[in-house]
Design a protein around this motif. Structure first.
Motif, PDB file in Angstrom:
ATOM      1  N   GLN A  74      -8.351   4.338  -1.416  1.00 46.46           N
ATOM      2  CA  GLN A  74      -8.387   2.873  -1.361  1.00 46.46           C
ATOM      3  C   GLN A  74      -9.105   2.358  -0.114  1.00 46.46           C
ATOM      4  OE1 GLN A  74      -4.419   1.167  -1.801  1.00 46.46           O
ATOM      5  NE2 GLN A  74      -3.854   2.776  -3.237  1.00 46.46           N
ATOM      6  N   THR A  75      -8.884   3.004   1.021  1.00 44.52           N
ATOM      7  CA  THR A  75      -9.334   2.461   2.308  1.00 44.52           C
ATOM      8  C   THR A  75     -10.478   3.237   2.938  1.00 44.52           C
ATOM      9  OG1 THR A  75      -7.763   3.778   3.615  1.00 44.52           O
ATOM     10  CG2 THR A  75      -6.976   1.662   2.721  1.00 44.52           C
ATOM     11  N   ASN A  76     -10.745   4.436   2.455  1.00 49.36           N
ATOM     12  CA  ASN A  76     -11.772   5.324   3.025  1.00 49.36           C
ATOM     13  C   ASN A  76     -11.450   5.715   4.464  1.00 49.36           C
ATOM     14  OD1 ASN A  76     -14.197   6.788   2.453  1.00 49.36           O
ATOM     15  ND2 ASN A  76     -15.320   5.444   3.818  1.00 49.36           N
ATOM     16  N   VAL A  77     -10.176   5.679   4.844  1.00 49.46           N
ATOM     17  CA  VAL A  77      -9.778   6.100   6.178  1.00 49.46           C
ATOM     18  C   VAL A  77      -9.983   7.617   6.314  1.00 49.46           C
ATOM     19  CG1 VAL A  77      -7.343   6.503   5.566  1.00 49.46           C
ATOM     20  CG2 VAL A  77      -7.953   5.932   7.925  1.00 49.46           C
ATOM     21  N   THR A  78     -10.361   8.059   7.494  1.00 52.69           N
ATOM     22  CA  THR A  78     -10.537   9.477   7.780  1.00 52.69           C
ATOM     23  C   THR A  78      -9.210  10.053   8.268  1.00 52.69           C
ATOM     24  OG1 THR A  78     -12.816   9.053   8.425  1.00 52.69           O
ATOM     25  CG2 THR A  78     -11.876  11.154   9.112  1.00 52.69           C
ATOM     26  N   LEU A  79      -8.859  11.248   7.784  1.00 54.40           N
ATOM     27  CA  LEU A  79      -7.594  11.881   8.158  1.00 54.40           C
ATOM     28  C   LEU A  79      -7.856  13.220   8.844  1.00 54.40           C
ATOM     29  CD1 LEU A  79      -5.447  11.361   4.909  1.00 54.40           C
ATOM     30  CD2 LEU A  79      -5.469   9.927   6.964  1.00 54.40           C
ATOM     31  N   VAL A  80      -7.139  13.458   9.919  1.00 54.33           N
ATOM     32  CA  VAL A  80      -7.019  14.799  10.496  1.00 54.33           C
ATOM     33  C   VAL A  80      -5.573  15.203  10.263  1.00 54.33           C
ATOM     34  CG1 VAL A  80      -7.058  16.191  12.591  1.00 54.33           C
ATOM     35  CG2 VAL A  80      -8.827  14.468  12.214  1.00 54.33           C
ATOM     36  N   PHE A  81      -5.362  16.189   9.392  1.00 54.91           N
ATOM     37  CA  PHE A  81      -4.014  16.536   8.947  1.00 54.91           C
ATOM     38  C   PHE A  81      -3.631  17.897   9.513  1.00 54.91           C
ATOM     39  CE2 PHE A  81      -0.533  17.683   6.228  1.00 54.91           C
ATOM     40  CZ  PHE A  81       0.074  16.475   5.933  1.00 54.91           C
ATOM     41  N   ILE A  82      -2.631  17.907  10.386  1.00 57.78           N
ATOM     42  CA  ILE A  82      -2.192  19.115  11.074  1.00 57.78           C
ATOM     43  C   ILE A  82      -0.948  19.659  10.385  1.00 57.78           C
ATOM     44  CG2 ILE A  82      -1.299  20.008  13.264  1.00 57.78           C
ATOM     45  CD1 ILE A  82      -2.871  17.664  14.611  1.00 57.78           C
ATOM     46  N   SER A  83      -0.963  20.951  10.065  1.00 55.78           N
ATOM     47  CA  SER A  83       0.189  21.544   9.380  1.00 55.78           C
ATOM     48  C   SER A  83       0.166  23.059   9.533  1.00 55.78           C
ATOM     49  CB  SER A  83       0.182  21.177   7.889  1.00 55.78           C
ATOM     50  OG  SER A  83       1.279  21.761   7.213  1.00 55.78           O
ATOM     51  N   HIS A  84       1.350  23.663   9.439  1.00 59.80           N
ATOM     52  CA  HIS A  84       1.439  25.124   9.377  1.00 59.80           C
ATOM     53  C   HIS A  84       1.495  25.604   7.931  1.00 59.80           C
ATOM     54  CE1 HIS A  84       5.614  23.806   8.886  1.00 59.80           C
ATOM     55  NE2 HIS A  84       5.793  24.936   8.235  1.00 59.80           N
ATOM     56  N   ASN A  85       1.562  24.665   6.991  1.00 58.93           N
ATOM     57  CA  ASN A  85       1.751  24.970   5.578  1.00 58.93           C
ATOM     58  C   ASN A  85       0.412  24.943   4.844  1.00 58.93           C
ATOM     59  OD1 ASN A  85       2.343  24.830   2.776  1.00 58.93           O
ATOM     60  ND2 ASN A  85       4.343  23.908   3.192  1.00 58.93           N
ATOM     61  N   LEU A  86      -0.080  26.109   4.425  1.00 58.55           N
ATOM     62  CA  LEU A  86      -1.375  26.165   3.753  1.00 58.55           C
ATOM     63  C   LEU A  86      -1.364  25.503   2.390  1.00 58.55           C
ATOM     64  CD1 LEU A  86      -2.104  28.347   5.979  1.00 58.55           C
ATOM     65  CD2 LEU A  86      -3.668  29.237   4.258  1.00 58.55           C
ATOM     66  N   GLN A 139       5.350  13.530  -2.819  1.00 57.73           N
ATOM     67  CA  GLN A 139       5.169  12.087  -2.944  1.00 57.73           C
ATOM     68  C   GLN A 139       4.345  11.522  -1.781  1.00 57.73           C
ATOM     69  OE1 GLN A 139       9.072  10.311  -3.302  1.00 57.73           O
ATOM     70  NE2 GLN A 139       9.693  11.752  -4.893  1.00 57.73           N
ATOM     71  N   ILE A 140       4.633  11.988  -0.568  1.00 54.15           N
ATOM     72  CA  ILE A 140       3.910  11.494   0.611  1.00 54.15           C
ATOM     73  C   ILE A 140       2.463  11.969   0.592  1.00 54.15           C
ATOM     74  CG2 ILE A 140       3.801  11.531   3.130  1.00 54.15           C
ATOM     75  CD1 ILE A 140       6.063   9.817   1.967  1.00 54.15           C
ATOM     76  N   LEU A 141       2.234  13.198   0.172  1.00 60.75           N
ATOM     77  CA  LEU A 141       0.866  13.707   0.080  1.00 60.75           C
ATOM     78  C   LEU A 141       0.060  12.928  -0.955  1.00 60.75           C
ATOM     79  CD1 LEU A 141       1.521  17.559   0.288  1.00 60.75           C
ATOM     80  CD2 LEU A 141       0.566  16.087   2.073  1.00 60.75           C
ATOM     81  N   ASN A 142       0.666  12.641  -2.085  1.00 64.81           N
ATOM     82  CA  ASN A 142      -0.014  11.825  -3.097  1.00 64.81           C
ATOM     83  C   ASN A 142      -0.302  10.427  -2.566  1.00 64.81           C
ATOM     84  OD1 ASN A 142      -0.278  13.626  -5.316  1.00 64.81           O
ATOM     85  ND2 ASN A 142       1.897  13.391  -5.788  1.00 64.81           N
ATOM     86  N   LEU A 143       0.634   9.887  -1.805  1.00 67.94           N
ATOM     87  CA  LEU A 143       0.443   8.562  -1.213  1.00 67.94           C
ATOM     88  C   LEU A 143      -0.739   8.574  -0.243  1.00 67.94           C
ATOM     89  CD1 LEU A 143       1.379   5.645  -0.627  1.00 67.94           C
ATOM     90  CD2 LEU A 143       2.878   6.611   1.147  1.00 67.94           C
ATOM     91  N   LEU A 144      -0.803   9.582   0.639  1.00 67.35           N
ATOM     92  CA  LEU A 144      -1.915   9.668   1.593  1.00 67.35           C
ATOM     93  C   LEU A 144      -3.248   9.812   0.877  1.00 67.35           C
ATOM     94  CD1 LEU A 144      -0.307  11.978   4.292  1.00 67.35           C
ATOM     95  CD2 LEU A 144      -0.963   9.581   4.589  1.00 67.35           C
ATOM     96  N   SER A 145      -3.256  10.587  -0.202  1.00 63.52           N
ATOM     97  CA  SER A 145      -4.478  10.754  -0.981  1.00 63.52           C
ATOM     98  C   SER A 145      -4.909   9.428  -1.607  1.00 63.52           C
ATOM     99  CB  SER A 145      -4.259  11.815  -2.064  1.00 63.52           C
ATOM    100  OG  SER A 145      -5.426  12.038  -2.806  1.00 63.52           O
ATOM    101  N   ASP A 146      -3.943   8.679  -2.137  1.00 62.65           N
ATOM    102  CA  ASP A 146      -4.247   7.367  -2.729  1.00 62.65           C
ATOM    103  C   ASP A 146      -4.761   6.393  -1.670  1.00 62.65           C
ATOM    104  OD1 ASP A 146      -3.445   8.298  -5.197  1.00 62.65           O
ATOM    105  OD2 ASP A 146      -1.439   7.406  -5.080  1.00 62.65           O
ATOM    106  N   ILE A 150       0.831  -1.210   0.000  1.00 61.15           N
ATOM    107  CA  ILE A 150       0.000   0.000   0.000  1.00 61.15           C
ATOM    108  C   ILE A 150       0.865   1.260   0.000  1.00 61.15           C
ATOM    109  CG2 ILE A 150      -1.608   1.372   1.401  1.00 61.15           C
ATOM    110  CD1 ILE A 150      -2.924  -1.253   2.250  1.00 61.15           C
ATOM    111  N   VAL A 151       1.968   1.242   0.791  1.00 56.90           N
ATOM    112  CA  VAL A 151       2.823   2.431   0.869  1.00 56.90           C
ATOM    113  C   VAL A 151       3.920   2.413  -0.190  1.00 56.90           C
ATOM    114  CG1 VAL A 151       2.343   2.728   3.323  1.00 56.90           C
ATOM    115  CG2 VAL A 151       4.397   1.457   2.616  1.00 56.90           C
ATOM    116  N   LYS A 152       3.851   1.428  -1.095  1.00 52.53           N
ATOM    117  CA  LYS A 152       4.747   1.362  -2.253  1.00 52.53           C
ATOM    118  C   LYS A 152       6.224   1.200  -1.852  1.00 52.53           C
ATOM    119  CE  LYS A 152       1.617   3.906  -5.317  1.00 52.53           C
ATOM    120  NZ  LYS A 152       0.455   3.788  -4.426  1.00 52.53           N
TER     121      LYS A 152
END
Length: 322
Positions: A204-216, A193-200, A141-143
């Motif tokens: 695939q899994t319909n997992v819910t994400l809470v993504f914390i960042s200072h970068n808009l 690459q990591i952002l694209n991976l999380l999106s993929d 899954i994480v390639k």
């Protein structure tokens, strides 16, 4: 059929006591998270953004129940988890996982990748064949090639280590993953690459994400909805497109104006905020943003605005939005 939120926060507040290091005397109280109310729907990504010290990481820790809320209520899948006893917290750990900020210090250097991913499965009593199959599955899954499972973390780059961290978080098939600045320690190309991976993975899994960042920029790429935090409060909450196309809070507009824009013709005038973020130990009266706000008026100095809806799924805490 109405879909219920997978995560619901109502009036969640977190206070920390500030003590003297020499004598342990309580000096004051710091309110890191202040009266936060929000909902997260199954399969969506909620981005939480703000400057350093705004309380976003503390909010993530409250969701994970790594720290205890001072006030308010946290529900996960309709169940109140605010003050679960330790015995019931174990079951919750299967459902809610975290991806840490630093891929270098979040992995045990003495364990092979296979053992790192297998550890949570072993903790919950999975059999050897089940563990082997699941480790191979999440590596795919994480390639990452299956052959990498027998290597130690020092053999990998930062991006590869973060993939291992994501694989570990996925091992128990959680319903919710909190990503705390999960790409901030990586180079820009690796971040993508990591952002694209999380999106993929989410597709695939319909997992819910809470993504914390200072970068808009990161938040805009990945999130379905965005919560903007300032001094422990949510000052704006909206779908990604609505927030970036028509921000209603002056703080949100200032943050968006600072996003680098490679196309010169599309660059707007940057809104520079005057002054520093007030100390959470001694916050200003009224609206917490009024000392830096170009639109501040007398009402802002005297009364803190409530987070109120101004459009479908778009709320703002401002006396003079727009």
């Amino acid at each position: 059929m109405t879909v219920a939120p997978i995560l619901k926060l109502q009036g969640v507040t977190k206070d920390f006591t500030v003590t003297s290091s020499a004598f342990g005397k309580v000096l004051s109280s710091l309110r890191a998270v202040n009266d936060v109310t929000l909902e997260v729907m199954p399969g969506e990504t909620l981005g939480i953004v703000g400057e350093s010290g705004c309380g976003k990481t503390t909010l993530g820790r409250l969701i994970l129940r790594l720290t205890q809320a001072t006030e308010g209520r946290i529900e996960f899948q309709g169940r109140d988890i605010t003050r679960l006893p330790p015995g019931q917290m174990r079951d919750l750990r299967r459902e809610i996982q975290i991806v840490f900020q630093d891929p270098y210090s979040s992995l045990n250097p003495r364990m092979k990748v296979r053992d790192i991913i297998a550890e949570p499965l072993e903790n919950f009593g999975a059999g050897r064949r089940e563990i082997q199959a699941r480790v191979d599955e999440v590596m795919d899954i994480v390639k990452l090639p299956i052959a990498y499972a027998d290597r130690y973390p020092h053999a990998f780059s930062g991006g590869q280590r973060q993939r291992i961290g994501i694989a570990r978080a996925l091992a128990l098939k959680p319903k919710l993953i909190v990503c705390d600045e999960a790409v901030s320690a990586l180079d820009v190309s690796v971040q993508a690459q990591i952002l694209n991976l999380l999106s993929d993975i989410q597709r695939q899994t319909n997992v819910t994400l809470v993504f914390i960042s200072h970068n808009l920029g990161v938040i805009r790429f990945l999130s379905h909805r965005v919560a903007v935090m300032y001094l422990g409060r949510i000052v704006e909450l909206a779908p990604e497109a609505a927030l970036f196309d028509a921000p209603q809070h002056p703080y949100t507009r200032a943050l968006i104006s600072a996003i680098p824009e490679p196309d010169v013709s599309r660059r707007g005038q940057r809104q520079v905020l005057e002054g520093d973020i007030p100390s959470p130990i001694d916050p200003p009266p009224g609206c917490p943003f009024h000392l830096r706000c170009p639109k501040a008026q007398e009402q802002c100095r005297n009364a803190a605005p409530k987070l109120q809806g101004i459009a479908p799924r778009h709320s703002v805490a401002c006396h003079f939005p727009g």
